[in-house]
Write an enzyme that holds these catalytic residues in place. Structure first.
Site, PDB file in Angstrom:
ATOM      1  CB  SER A 196      14.654  -3.865   2.427  1.00  0.00           C
ATOM      2  OG  SER A 196      14.369  -4.917   1.526  1.00  0.00           O
ATOM      3  CG  ASP A 350      16.251  -1.896  -5.547  1.00  0.00           C
ATOM      4  OD1 ASP A 350      15.894  -3.079  -5.706  1.00  0.00           O
ATOM      5  OD2 ASP A 350      15.939  -1.226  -4.551  1.00  0.00           O
ATOM      6  CG  HIS A 380      17.136  -4.168  -2.438  1.00  0.00           C
ATOM      7  ND1 HIS A 380      16.027  -3.368  -2.418  1.00  0.00           N
ATOM      8  CD2 HIS A 380      17.015  -4.999  -1.363  1.00  0.00           C
ATOM      9  CE1 HIS A 380      15.264  -3.703  -1.398  1.00  0.00           C
ATOM     10  NE2 HIS A 380      15.845  -4.688  -0.743  1.00  0.00           N
TER      11      HIS A 380
END
Length: 410
Positions: A196, A350, A380
């Site tokens: 991320s 995502d 995500h």
């Protein structure tokens, strides 16, 4: 005494009442605003996970408005209760790399030579997350790849906004590269793994290091659903999955700008692109454009939209978002072509999917070897749950195992 008892009863009832309102609001809000595509496995589990995440954020927001603390400090409390267990197969030490706290994991087995080194950077938008939250992933990578793993405990925004968190990671990485042999690591076999926002940091670090001739070259970068650009928040994935949990489009941009500036900013104009100067937009259109996204990823719907008129006021508030340390996709080609072998993991559901796809194309266009793994039922944050069996999803371990197999091949 009677008055004191009545007061506590009143406080108890008020607390129950507030939580009941929050619960009812949370259910209604999630049911009316959230999209859960049928392609996601274990949809009910994701719904429950996001409900409690949203519930915690709202409660933290109330405490912030009451002046008790800022909202992200509440979220950071949870990991403190994660038990740290001894591992009979690992030596684990908390160290200091030039003022930056790190945790290093060494396999206890005797190596044939110098081991591979892996630098792990956790996610959390630079606002939360810690060594503890990525502990299970670090241990798993150390075990399965027989590598020395180093995880960075960088400072967090809003107390320490951009670029402090990524600079902390860069400082720790440089120390590790310079002193690799001291930690039993082959300096030519060091990879950086980021998940991320950790993927954003890993990308930025690799770009910063390509011109450092005094340091060993990073062997590879592993980017797991990274955020990479702040120019276009209307790419196909942003349109298609703007309401898919846990990273809604508005949540992504709000938290990202809090990390950038240390304060909350009205994002309405930013969603429409009013913060991007025409000169920058013109320069970047060859890199950041829906035209560079394969047609198969537009099948779920995409409508091109013209950006809003440029706002000088908005630009002044967020102008550092155009720096490559924040938006690595904006780096020049002469930097991109020097980057190491790369692994990119993207998830279908995502909003950041297209950032990964665009970076994949840029790397390949500049001759950088890329291994790409796309998680068809992923969303995500799916890999961050690795090791937590009660909340793992069917593809969680698949994500981690693809990362591990890539690292083992270095």
């Amino acid at each position: 005494m009677a008055f004191g008892g009545s007061l506590w009863i009143l406080i108890l009832y008020m607390t129950i009442f507030i939580h009941s309102l929050l619960f009812a609001w949370g259910v209604c809000y999630r049911l009316t605003r959230m999209q859960l595509p049928r392609g996601i496995s274990c949809r009910a589990r994701l719904l429950a996970f996001d409900f409690f995440l949203g519930y915690g954020l709202v409660l933290a927001g109330i405490l912030e408005k009451l002046g008790i603390c800022h909202r992200y400090s509440i979220i950071r409390v949870g990991p403190l209760f994660i038990p740290i267990k001894k591992d009979p197969k690992l030596i684990i030490k908390d160290l200091d790399f030039n003022g930056v706290p790190v945790r290093v994991y060494w396999p206890k087995t005797s190596p044939a030579g110098k081991r591979r080194g892996i630098i792990c950077v956790h996610g959390g938008v630079g606002l939360f997350g810690s060594i503890r939250t990525t502990e299970k992933i670090c241990r798993s990578i150390a075990h399965q790849t027989d590598s020395v793993v180093m995880c960075v405990e960088f400072r967090l925004a809003p107390e320490h906004p951009y670029p402090v968190p990524v600079q902390d990671c860069l400082t720790a990485t440089i120390h590790f590269l310079k002193n690799a042999k001291e930690y039993g690591v082959d300096p030519s076999r060091i990879a950086i793994v980021g998940e991320s926002s950790g993927g954003t940091f890993a990308t930025a670090i690799c770009q910063e290091l390509v011109t450092r001739e005094d340091l060993p070259r990073v062997r590879a970068q592993v980017l797991v659903y990274p955020f990479l650009q702040s120019v276009d928040f209307d790419l196909p994935s942003y349109q298609q999955y703007h309401s898919v949990p846990p990273l809604f489009r508005k949540r992504a941009i709000k938290t990202g700008l809090t990390y950038l500036t240390g304060k909350k900013i009205n994002i309405d104009g930013i969603l429409k692109g009013a913060h991007v100067p025409p000169v920058l937009r013109e320069k970047c259109k060859k890199w950041i454009s829906a035209d560079n996204i394969p047609e198969e990823f537009k099948a779920r719907g995409y409508v091109p939209k013209a950006p809003a008129p440029f706002s000088e006021e908005l630009y002044e508030q967020v102008k550092r978002a155009g720096e490559t340390m924040f938006s690595p996709l904006l780096a020049e080609d002469d930097i991109i072509r020097q980057l190491p072998e790369t692994f990119i993991l993207t998830c279908e559901y995502d909003v950041l999917r297209d950032d990964g796809l665009l970076y994949k194309k840029r790397l390949e266009d500049n001759g950088v070897p890329v291994t790409w793994f796309h998680v068809q039922d992923g969303f995500h944050g799916i890999m961050a749950m690795a090791g937590w069996q009660s909340i793992e999803f069917p593809s969680t371990q698949k994500c981690l195992q693809n990362v591990v197999e890539f690292l083992k091949g270095l």
